[in-house]
Design an enzyme around this catalytic site. Structure first.
Site, PDB file in Angstrom:
ATOM      1  N   GLU A  51      31.502  35.418  47.598  1.00 30.71           N
ATOM      2  CA  GLU A  51      31.905  36.340  46.788  1.00 30.71           C
ATOM      3  C   GLU A  51      32.196  37.647  47.506  1.00 30.71           C
ATOM      4  O   GLU A  51      33.123  38.320  47.253  1.00 30.71           O
ATOM      5  CB  GLU A  51      31.270  36.413  45.488  1.00 30.71           C
ATOM      6  CG  GLU A  51      31.522  37.546  44.604  1.00 30.71           C
ATOM      7  CD  GLU A  51      33.034  36.893  43.961  1.00 30.71           C
ATOM      8  OE1 GLU A  51      32.996  36.215  43.196  1.00 30.71           O
ATOM      9  OE2 GLU A  51      34.054  37.798  44.443  1.00 30.71           O
TER      10      GLU A  51
ATOM     11  N   LYS B 107      40.955  38.612  54.083  1.00 26.97           N
ATOM     12  CA  LYS B 107      40.629  38.638  52.824  1.00 26.97           C
ATOM     13  C   LYS B 107      41.879  37.866  51.865  1.00 26.97           C
ATOM     14  O   LYS B 107      41.511  36.975  51.045  1.00 26.97           O
ATOM     15  CB  LYS B 107      40.231  39.790  52.050  1.00 26.97           C
ATOM     16  CG  LYS B 107      38.971  40.530  52.754  1.00 26.97           C
ATOM     17  CD  LYS B 107      39.073  41.918  52.525  1.00 26.97           C
ATOM     18  CE  LYS B 107      37.922  42.710  53.160  1.00 26.97           C
ATOM     19  NZ  LYS B 107      37.910  44.134  53.183  1.00 26.97           N
TER      20      LYS B 107
ATOM     21  N   GLY C  23      30.321  48.632  50.948  1.00 25.75           N
ATOM     22  CA  GLY C  23      29.112  49.458  50.935  1.00 25.75           C
ATOM     23  C   GLY C  23      27.967  48.512  50.506  1.00 25.75           C
ATOM     24  O   GLY C  23      27.994  47.431  50.227  1.00 25.75           O
TER      25      GLY C  23
HETATM   26  N1  HSE Z   1      35.922  47.619  56.184  1.00 30.42           N
HETATM   27  C1  HSE Z   1      36.316  46.888  55.267  1.00 30.42           C
HETATM   28  C2  HSE Z   1      36.872  47.865  54.361  1.00 30.42           C
HETATM   29  C3  HSE Z   1      35.164  46.679  54.240  1.00 30.42           C
HETATM   30  O1  HSE Z   1      37.457  49.146  54.842  1.00 30.42           O
HETATM   31  O2  HSE Z   1      37.422  47.421  53.086  1.00 30.42           O
HETATM   32  C4  HSE Z   1      34.457  45.373  54.348  1.00 30.42           C
HETATM   33  O3  HSE Z   1      35.377  44.235  54.025  1.00 30.42           O
END
Ligand code: HSE
Length: 438
Positions: free
Chosen positions: A131, A207, A304
């Site tokens: 997740e 992603k 985060g």
């Molecule tokens: N570096 C990624 C972002 C966060 O800026 O969304 C982690 O996937």
């Protein structure tokens, strides 16, 4: 009941966040999971830092050899928070071969080696939960895999890189250049260790590849993803887009088109009136269009320490609950049963159909616009809207901005080549894709 024992490998921002949230909410998490979840091993290169963080806590052992953790007989679940491909890939495969369940937030690893990892996990009867790999704390994997399971998913459009979204918001709000906004994003700790993965679209493509596989029941095919970043965007184009009623976002889009699946990340004009166009700063949002439920929107912090820990711990709880279940009765890794994944082709970017924003600098003379529109008409590219800026005083050049209806990309590329070769057109034509997301 005997606690489920977790071996954490990697103790950076997310590892630390996972540790903190697991301790802080221990009682409620235990009530939900049905038994305690304890981190009993931590494998990290920064062993001193980890020891300091765990001061006063008993029952945890530290090692600078993550291989020791993934093979340790007392570890039930390996939580991989190292990131990157190697050594994460070898450690995860090693953990699986030793019969451990795996929880990971590693999008690059799954997008590029997920097929190998899921096959190994399936053969061994263990779970791999992820997740935290997509949109940080937003439970989008759970939503796609379980909440929307009745639906035929049509498309997904997501703002899934917080760094890029922060940069674009800052450029729009303050008029800052791309470089200044990137420095600000880095100073706030949003960017990946290598910020080029954020701004060139690679992180979002990782992603998107994962979401596409789950949405359409296809294997991970990161090599089919098209990624174009935000580094070439100018304040001028952000401003013109606003004037036309659009906002420019780095959007990941995957769609089931009639002749294949689209998998693409690029700057995109979205109508400002859409909710997703108003997602600002480092926040993430994923819009899913499915046949029964219609459009649903998932919004929240995409990165985060604690937001990502929220997702990682949700996976730990899921694995804990399903630990003793027959593997056949668990939710499949990619939502569809492993033998039901299909090999639908992915579309090359040239075959994708979308709308376009085209900006060109032209000599302000009779017939210039007619030449341009003729080139477009010859390729069946229909114009939806147009603005021509006032020439600045004393100049005989002006900017023309055209919005097109949906067209096949290779036709638009061909038209741009022809337009750029007109003697009345100065420099390159700026081309940004446009999605209505209706
Ligand atoms: N570096 C990624 C972002 C966060 O800026 O969304 C982690 O996937």
């Amino acid at each position: 009941m005997k606690p489920l024992q977790v071996g954490l490998i990697g103790f950076g921002t997310v590892g630390r966040g996972t540790w903190d949230v697991l301790r802080r909410n221990e009682e409620e998490i235990t009530r939900r999971a049905g038994r305690p979840i304890r981190i009993t091993w931590v494998g990290t290169r920064r062993i001193e830092r980890a020891r300091q963080g765990a001061r006063g806590i008993t029952g945890v052992q530290f090692t600078d050899d993550p291989g020791h953790v993934v093979r340790h007989p007392d570890v039930d679940i390996v939580c991989e928070l190292i990131g990157g491909i190697e050594p994460a890939r070898s450690l995860v495969l090693d953990a699986i071969s030793h019969g451990k369940h795996v929880v990971t937030a590693n999008k690059a690893l799954l997008a590029e080696h997920g097929n190998e990892i899921f096959a190994a996990a399936h053969a061994k009867g263990v779970m791999v939960a992820f997740e935290g790999a997509v949109a940080g704390g937003v439970p989008i994997i759970k939503a796609l895999r379980e909440g929307l399971t009745a639906n035929r998913i049509e498309w997904i459009a997501g703002i899934i890189n917080g760094t890029s979204n922060f940069i674009l918001s800052t450029m729009r709000d303050t008029g800052a250049s791309f470089e200044t906004a990137l420095k600000e994003a880095q100073a706030r700790g949003y960017a990946e260790a290598d910020p080029s993965l954020d701004v060139d679209g690679t992180d979002a493509a990782h992603k998107l590849t994962i979401m596409s596989a789950i949405a359409f029941g296809v294997p991970m095919q990161f090599d089919k993803a098209y990624a174009e970043g935000i580094a070439a965007l100018t304040r001028e184009d952000l401003r013109y887009a606003e004037q036309l009623g659009y906002r420019i976002k780095l959007l990941g889009i995957t769609r089931r088109a009639p002749n294949g699946i689209e998998l693409r990340v690029h700057p995109t004009l979205i109508p400002t009136r859409r909710l997703i166009a108003n997602v600002e700063g480092a926040m993430n949002a994923v819009l899913v269009k499915a046949d029964a439920v219609g459009a649903t929107l998932y919004y929240g912090a995409g990165a985060g320490a604690e937001p990502t820990a929220s997702a990682v711990i949700a996976d730990l709880v899921d694995v804990t609950r399903m630990h003793t279940a027959d593997p056949e009765h668990r939710v499949p890794h990619l939502a569809f049963q492993p033998d039901q994944l299909t090999d639908v082709p992915f579309l090359a970017i040239g075959d994708v159909e979308t709308s376009y924003y085209l900006r060109m600098r032209v000599l302000d003379r009779p017939g210039v616009l007619a030449d341009i529109t003729r080139i477009l008409a010859d390729r069946e590219i229909s114009i939806d809207a147009m603005i021509q800026k006032e020439p600045t005083e004393g100049e005989d050049q002006t900017d023309i901005i055209l919005l097109t209806h949906k067209s096949i990309e290779h036709r638009v590329v061909d038209a741009i080549g022809r337009i750029e070769s007109l003697p009345t057109v100065r420099g390159a034509v700026v081309r940004i894709r446009l999605e209505d997301l209706a």
